[in-house]
Design a protein around this motif. Structure first.
Motif, PDB file in Angstrom:
ATOM      1  N   SER A  69     -89.824   3.366  46.599  1.00 51.21           N
ATOM      2  CA  SER A  69     -89.501   1.944  46.619  1.00 51.21           C
ATOM      3  C   SER A  69     -90.797   1.199  46.869  1.00 51.21           C
ATOM      4  CB  SER A  69     -88.491   1.658  47.728  1.00 51.21           C
ATOM      5  OG  SER A  69     -88.256   0.274  47.803  1.00 51.21           O
ATOM      6  N   GLN A  70     -91.198   0.389  45.910  1.00 52.99           N
ATOM      7  CA  GLN A  70     -92.411  -0.416  46.022  1.00 52.99           C
ATOM      8  C   GLN A  70     -91.989  -1.849  46.352  1.00 52.99           C
ATOM      9  OE1 GLN A  70     -95.169   1.265  45.845  1.00 52.99           O
ATOM     10  NE2 GLN A  70     -94.458   3.120  44.859  1.00 52.99           N
ATOM     11  N   LYS A  71     -92.957  -2.735  46.517  1.00 54.73           N
ATOM     12  CA  LYS A  71     -92.621  -4.127  46.848  1.00 54.73           C
ATOM     13  C   LYS A  71     -91.784  -4.788  45.764  1.00 54.73           C
ATOM     14  CE  LYS A  71     -96.374  -5.423  49.874  1.00 54.73           C
ATOM     15  NZ  LYS A  71     -97.526  -6.303  50.072  1.00 54.73           N
ATOM     16  N   ARG A  72     -92.154  -4.546  44.506  1.00 52.97           N
ATOM     17  CA  ARG A  72     -91.513  -5.276  43.406  1.00 52.97           C
ATOM     18  C   ARG A  72     -90.701  -4.394  42.463  1.00 52.97           C
ATOM     19  NH1 ARG A  72     -94.379 -10.523  42.613  1.00 52.97           N
ATOM     20  NH2 ARG A  72     -95.894 -10.574  44.288  1.00 52.97           N
ATOM     21  N   HIS A  73     -90.627  -3.125  42.765  1.00 56.47           N
ATOM     22  CA  HIS A  73     -89.865  -2.242  41.876  1.00 56.47           C
ATOM     23  C   HIS A  73     -89.503  -0.924  42.558  1.00 56.47           C
ATOM     24  CE1 HIS A  73     -94.039  -0.842  41.149  1.00 56.47           C
ATOM     25  NE2 HIS A  73     -93.476   0.329  40.926  1.00 56.47           N
ATOM     26  N   LEU A  74     -88.586  -0.238  41.921  1.00 56.37           N
ATOM     27  CA  LEU A  74     -88.235   1.134  42.284  1.00 56.37           C
ATOM     28  C   LEU A  74     -88.874   2.013  41.219  1.00 56.37           C
ATOM     29  CD1 LEU A  74     -86.315   2.920  44.123  1.00 56.37           C
ATOM     30  CD2 LEU A  74     -84.748   2.838  42.197  1.00 56.37           C
ATOM     31  N   ALA A  75     -89.529   3.077  41.635  1.00 53.91           N
ATOM     32  CA  ALA A  75     -90.222   3.939  40.682  1.00 53.91           C
ATOM     33  C   ALA A  75     -89.685   5.363  40.766  1.00 53.91           C
ATOM     34  CB  ALA A  75     -91.720   3.941  40.963  1.00 53.91           C
ATOM     35  N   VAL A  76     -89.528   5.961  39.595  1.00 51.96           N
ATOM     36  CA  VAL A  76     -89.200   7.384  39.493  1.00 51.96           C
ATOM     37  C   VAL A  76     -90.364   8.031  38.761  1.00 51.96           C
ATOM     38  CG1 VAL A  76     -87.627   9.095  38.499  1.00 51.96           C
ATOM     39  CG2 VAL A  76     -86.712   6.956  39.442  1.00 51.96           C
ATOM     40  N   TYR A  77     -90.999   8.984  39.433  1.00 54.49           N
ATOM     41  CA  TYR A  77     -92.133   9.706  38.855  1.00 54.49           C
ATOM     42  C   TYR A  77     -91.636  11.078  38.420  1.00 54.49           C
ATOM     43  CZ  TYR A  77     -94.840   6.160  41.303  1.00 54.49           C
ATOM     44  OH  TYR A  77     -95.351   4.962  41.752  1.00 54.49           O
ATOM     45  N   HIS A  78     -91.667  11.341  37.138  1.00 61.68           N
ATOM     46  CA  HIS A  78     -91.176  12.612  36.603  1.00 61.68           C
ATOM     47  C   HIS A  78     -92.344  13.347  35.959  1.00 61.68           C
ATOM     48  CE1 HIS A  78     -88.987  15.563  34.279  1.00 61.68           C
ATOM     49  NE2 HIS A  78     -87.842  15.159  34.818  1.00 61.68           N
ATOM     50  N   MET A  79     -92.884  14.328  36.669  1.00 59.89           N
ATOM     51  CA  MET A  79     -94.069  15.039  36.186  1.00 59.89           C
ATOM     52  C   MET A  79     -93.781  15.827  34.912  1.00 59.89           C
ATOM     53  SD  MET A  79     -96.277  13.919  38.216  1.00 59.89           S
ATOM     54  CE  MET A  79     -97.688  14.935  37.841  1.00 59.89           C
ATOM     55  N   GLY A  80     -92.547  16.247  34.719  1.00 60.45           N
ATOM     56  CA  GLY A  80     -92.195  16.972  33.499  1.00 60.45           C
ATOM     57  C   GLY A  80     -92.388  16.123  32.261  1.00 60.45           C
ATOM     58  N   MET A  81     -92.057  14.827  32.354  1.00 62.70           N
ATOM     59  CA  MET A  81     -92.252  13.943  31.202  1.00 62.70           C
ATOM     60  C   MET A  81     -93.737  13.741  30.921  1.00 62.70           C
ATOM     61  SD  MET A  81     -89.383  11.012  30.904  1.00 62.70           S
ATOM     62  CE  MET A  81     -89.909  10.075  32.303  1.00 62.70           C
ATOM     63  N   TYR A  82     -94.536  13.774  31.958  1.00 65.94           N
ATOM     64  CA  TYR A  82     -95.986  13.630  31.793  1.00 65.94           C
ATOM     65  C   TYR A  82     -96.553  14.801  30.987  1.00 65.94           C
ATOM     66  CZ  TYR A  82    -100.910  13.227  33.026  1.00 65.94           C
ATOM     67  OH  TYR A  82    -102.276  13.119  32.985  1.00 65.94           O
ATOM     68  N   ARG A  83     -95.981  15.977  31.193  1.00 64.08           N
ATOM     69  CA  ARG A  83     -96.491  17.183  30.549  1.00 64.08           C
ATOM     70  C   ARG A  83     -95.773  17.564  29.258  1.00 64.08           C
ATOM     71  NH1 ARG A  83    -100.165  20.748  33.547  1.00 64.08           N
ATOM     72  NH2 ARG A  83    -100.947  19.404  35.177  1.00 64.08           N
ATOM     73  N   ASP A  84     -94.559  17.072  29.061  1.00 68.23           N
ATOM     74  CA  ASP A  84     -93.746  17.488  27.920  1.00 68.23           C
ATOM     75  C   ASP A  84     -93.454  16.282  27.016  1.00 68.23           C
ATOM     76  OD1 ASP A  84     -91.740  18.303  26.142  1.00 68.23           O
ATOM     77  OD2 ASP A  84     -90.648  19.431  27.662  1.00 68.23           O
ATOM     78  N   LYS A  85     -94.171  16.185  25.918  1.00 67.16           N
ATOM     79  CA  LYS A  85     -94.020  15.044  25.007  1.00 67.16           C
ATOM     80  C   LYS A  85     -92.596  14.950  24.457  1.00 67.16           C
ATOM     81  CE  LYS A  85     -95.996  12.870  20.871  1.00 67.16           C
ATOM     82  NZ  LYS A  85     -94.929  11.944  20.813  1.00 67.16           N
ATOM     83  N   ASN A  86     -91.962  16.080  24.191  1.00 68.29           N
ATOM     84  CA  ASN A  86     -90.592  16.046  23.672  1.00 68.29           C
ATOM     85  C   ASN A  86     -89.629  15.418  24.681  1.00 68.29           C
ATOM     86  OD1 ASN A  86     -91.274  17.227  21.215  1.00 68.29           O
ATOM     87  ND2 ASN A  86     -90.986  19.298  22.022  1.00 68.29           N
ATOM     88  N   LEU A  87     -89.812  15.748  25.951  1.00 66.34           N
ATOM     89  CA  LEU A  87     -88.965  15.163  26.990  1.00 66.34           C
ATOM     90  C   LEU A  87     -89.239  13.671  27.124  1.00 66.34           C
ATOM     91  CD1 LEU A  87     -86.830  15.648  29.146  1.00 66.34           C
ATOM     92  CD2 LEU A  87     -88.680  16.251  30.730  1.00 66.34           C
ATOM     93  N   TYR A  88     -90.495  13.298  27.095  1.00 67.84           N
ATOM     94  CA  TYR A  88     -90.884  11.881  27.144  1.00 67.84           C
ATOM     95  C   TYR A  88     -90.269  11.118  25.972  1.00 67.84           C
ATOM     96  CZ  TYR A  88     -93.910   7.757  27.255  1.00 67.84           C
ATOM     97  OH  TYR A  88     -94.391   6.471  27.297  1.00 67.84           O
ATOM     98  N   ASP A  89     -90.388  11.691  24.775  1.00 68.77           N
ATOM     99  CA  ASP A  89     -89.826  11.050  23.579  1.00 68.77           C
ATOM    100  C   ASP A  89     -88.309  10.940  23.667  1.00 68.77           C
ATOM    101  OD1 ASP A  89     -92.383  10.774  22.565  1.00 68.77           O
ATOM    102  OD2 ASP A  89     -92.205  12.463  21.168  1.00 68.77           O
ATOM    103  N   TRP A  90     -87.648  11.979  24.175  1.00 64.99           N
ATOM    104  CA  TRP A  90     -86.196  11.934  24.340  1.00 64.99           C
ATOM    105  C   TRP A  90     -85.808  10.771  25.256  1.00 64.99           C
ATOM    106  CZ3 TRP A  90     -83.551  12.266  28.967  1.00 64.99           C
ATOM    107  CH2 TRP A  90     -82.166  12.246  28.855  1.00 64.99           C
ATOM    108  N   PHE A  91     -86.496  10.657  26.387  1.00 67.82           N
ATOM    109  CA  PHE A  91     -86.155   9.609  27.342  1.00 67.82           C
ATOM    110  C   PHE A  91     -86.359   8.224  26.733  1.00 67.82           C
ATOM    111  CE2 PHE A  91     -86.814   6.635  30.780  1.00 67.82           C
ATOM    112  CZ  PHE A  91     -85.738   6.920  31.601  1.00 67.82           C
ATOM    113  N   THR A  92     -87.472   8.011  26.069  1.00 66.17           N
ATOM    114  CA  THR A  92     -87.742   6.686  25.506  1.00 66.17           C
ATOM    115  C   THR A  92     -86.770   6.344  24.371  1.00 66.17           C
ATOM    116  OG1 THR A  92     -89.490   7.557  24.061  1.00 66.17           O
ATOM    117  CG2 THR A  92     -90.162   6.676  26.206  1.00 66.17           C
ATOM    118  N   ARG A  93     -86.282   7.352  23.654  1.00 64.24           N
ATOM    119  CA  ARG A  93     -85.259   7.107  22.618  1.00 64.24           C
ATOM    120  C   ARG A  93     -83.899   6.821  23.242  1.00 64.24           C
ATOM    121  NH1 ARG A  93     -87.330  11.697  20.295  1.00 64.24           N
ATOM    122  NH2 ARG A  93     -85.486  12.843  20.916  1.00 64.24           N
TER     123      ARG A  93
END
Length: 143
Positions: A69-93
């Motif tokens: 929880s930051q001052k102006r937002h809630l953040a979810v950091y998912h290291m798997g998406m950072y390393r796996d382009k297919n997972l990142y692409d799935w999420f953004t779609r």
């Protein structure tokens, strides 16, 4: 700092959303991940008894998902998406199928600026997408 101490310090505006996000991720994660506090925020890690080498930067348990929880937002950091382009692409779609708000995200950080507009179902699906073994293999393959 403990999890409860962290939650107690969250601004009232974000507390309920933080807890709900934490609970959804926790309920959907495959077995083997463990809750921990790293770098001042709660998250889920691969415990050292499962991956003794730990995170190469500081030799702590290997981080996987952090929730902050930051001052102006809630953040979810998912290291798997950072390393796996297919997972990142799935999420953004998938995101537009769950929300009408614009996706605010970096390589691993998803930022939510409105506590009433968090796609909990999608975060649950995301949490289910990678096992401990898959995360370790991906981490080792990109070192």
């Amino acid at each position: 700092m403990t999890f409860d101490e962290y939650v107690d310090k969250i601004d009232e505006k974000w507390r309920e959303s933080f807890i709900r996000t934490w609970d959804v991720i926790s309920e959907h994660l495959p077995e083997g991940f463990e809750a921990d506090i790293q770098h001042g925020m709660p998250g889920f890690v691969v415990p050292k008894d499962r991956y003794p080498e730990g995170y190469h930067v500081d030799n702590e348990p290997l981080p996987f998902i952090g929730v902050a929880s930051q001052k102006r937002h809630l953040a979810v950091y998912h290291m798997g998406m950072y390393r796996d382009k297919n997972l990142y692409d799935w999420f953004t779609r998938e995101y537009p199928n769950h929300m009408t708000t614009r996706l605010n995200m970096g390589k691993s950080c998803i930022r939510f600026t409105n506590p009433d507009k968090i796609p909990y179902g999608l975060l649950g699906e995301l949490a289910e997408k990678m096992t401990v073994e898959e995360w370790i293999d991906l981490y080792e393959s990109k070192r």
